[in-house]
Design an enzyme around this catalytic site. Sequence first.
Site, short mmCIF file in Angstrom:
data_model
loop_
_atom_site.label_atom_id
_atom_site.label_comp_id
_atom_site.label_asym_id
_atom_site.label_seq_id
_atom_site.Cartn_x
_atom_site.Cartn_y
_atom_site.Cartn_z
N ARG A 183 0.80 -1.23 0.00
CA ARG A 183 0.00 0.00 0.00
C ARG A 183 0.83 1.28 0.00
NH1 ARG A 183 -2.65 -4.07 2.34
NH2 ARG A 183 -4.89 -4.20 1.95
N HIS A 204 -0.64 -2.47 -4.66
CA HIS A 204 0.00 -3.32 -5.68
C HIS A 204 0.13 -2.61 -7.03
CE1 HIS A 204 0.01 -6.29 -2.66
NE2 HIS A 204 -1.10 -6.94 -2.93
N HIS A 249 3.18 -12.95 -5.41
CA HIS A 249 1.99 -13.06 -4.57
C HIS A 249 1.42 -14.49 -4.54
CE1 HIS A 249 -1.57 -11.54 -2.51
NE2 HIS A 249 -1.00 -10.35 -2.47
N ASP A 307 -2.11 -9.71 8.21
CA ASP A 307 -1.88 -9.01 6.93
C ASP A 307 -0.89 -7.90 7.26
OD1 ASP A 307 -1.99 -8.02 4.39
OD2 ASP A 307 -4.14 -7.62 4.36
N GLU A 347 5.21 -12.56 1.23
CA GLU A 347 5.55 -11.52 0.25
C GLU A 347 6.79 -10.79 0.72
OE1 GLU A 347 1.79 -9.26 -0.61
OE2 GLU A 347 0.92 -10.90 0.54
#
Length: 409
Positions: free
Chosen positions: A134, A159, A233, A308, A371
Amino acid sequence: MPYVFRSRKPLMRTGIAVSIAVLALVAGTAAGAPNARRAVNPSITSKAWGSAHGQPVRLYTLESGHGMTVRITNYGGVVQSIYVPGRGGHVANVALGFSKLSDYVNDFENQPWPASGGSGDTYFGAIIGRYANRIANGEFTLNGTTYHLPQNNGPNTLHGGPLSYNTKVWTATPQSGKGFVALKLTYTDPDGYNGFPGAVANTVVYKLTPDNALRIHYTATTTKPTVVNFTNHTYFNLAGEGSGNVFAQTLQINSNTFTPVNANLIPTGFEPVAGTPFDFRRAKPIGRDIRRANMREGDQLVIAHGYDHNWVIKGHSLRLAAVAEDPASGRVLRTYSTEPGLQVYTGNFLVGDLVGTSGRTYRQGDAFTLETQHYPDSPHHIGEPGWPSVVLNPGQTFNSTTIFKFGVA
Ligand code: BGC
């Protein structure tokens, strides 16, 4: 079958080797279900896989010769499947994905952007750029100029913004050498696309070696100063895609510190993991603390609907970042990276009509991503101590390596 590359070309000259190669392909790739028992040299083959934006797309099959088969398409550089053996040689596809190109195009290009929270798009297996993760408020300032970006994730740019690297048809070149096969992908992100300055020329090489390691090497150059952050991803489920949630699978992260987030999933700073659900210094089941209350900033696992978050990986250069294991099958995934951070995402937004490769529906918690990347929202922390730079200038070459190495416990 237009070509078959083997890593030791002299072998190709003998009729015996050709016969072995053909038999291996018939037994493995052609039948769709890779076979763990063969031990031959790595190979790469490909087939037509439809088209996107009027451009032909192919699906490449890379085999390690030691039971690992990876399929990669040049649409988005997507890792479509990863077959690896577990205990007793039982092979499973440990990467979430779709069986057809049209499912990827539909998921990546036709989803509404949500007003908040996650993305409408799974980004299954894709290359993410030019800025993975982000950027708050869809803007950043570099060298005194403010750049405005499309906001495709609440107020954020996620992304690289809409229709970014994951939706492009990359130029693909199969490669082979002593002890490896590889797929080289190139794509140039035009100057001004999604508001970013400078044309960024990207090369991503996926290399498969006989030790069942998938090595991803990223390089990039730019025509103007810009910000970059690249990742892959892939969503992993070491028990096999579509087999249910990953909460019993264990994860260890080489990190003492993570970046807690605000309600828009933008980092607010750094916190020690000690005493929090974010403590993965020793291996623990992913689900053990996923519903445990935490943090004064607001419950981090409520805000993000699970994990996350970005962990700060200890050390520099290529080092072990994380180890994941499925105790039931014995499958182990070791992740090495040169990147400073690791975003672990537990598939919190896997909702809706997501029918995966083997026909089963994916739901929340059915996978985890690893990631490897620079920290989220780094363009708002340029020059701040503790924030590795994401600025790329003309004349420099961005270089980054991540290795996903599979084994059996
Ligand atoms: C993000 C998630 C997002 C997902 C998209 C991850 O990298 O951290 O918040 O929903 O990508 O599938």
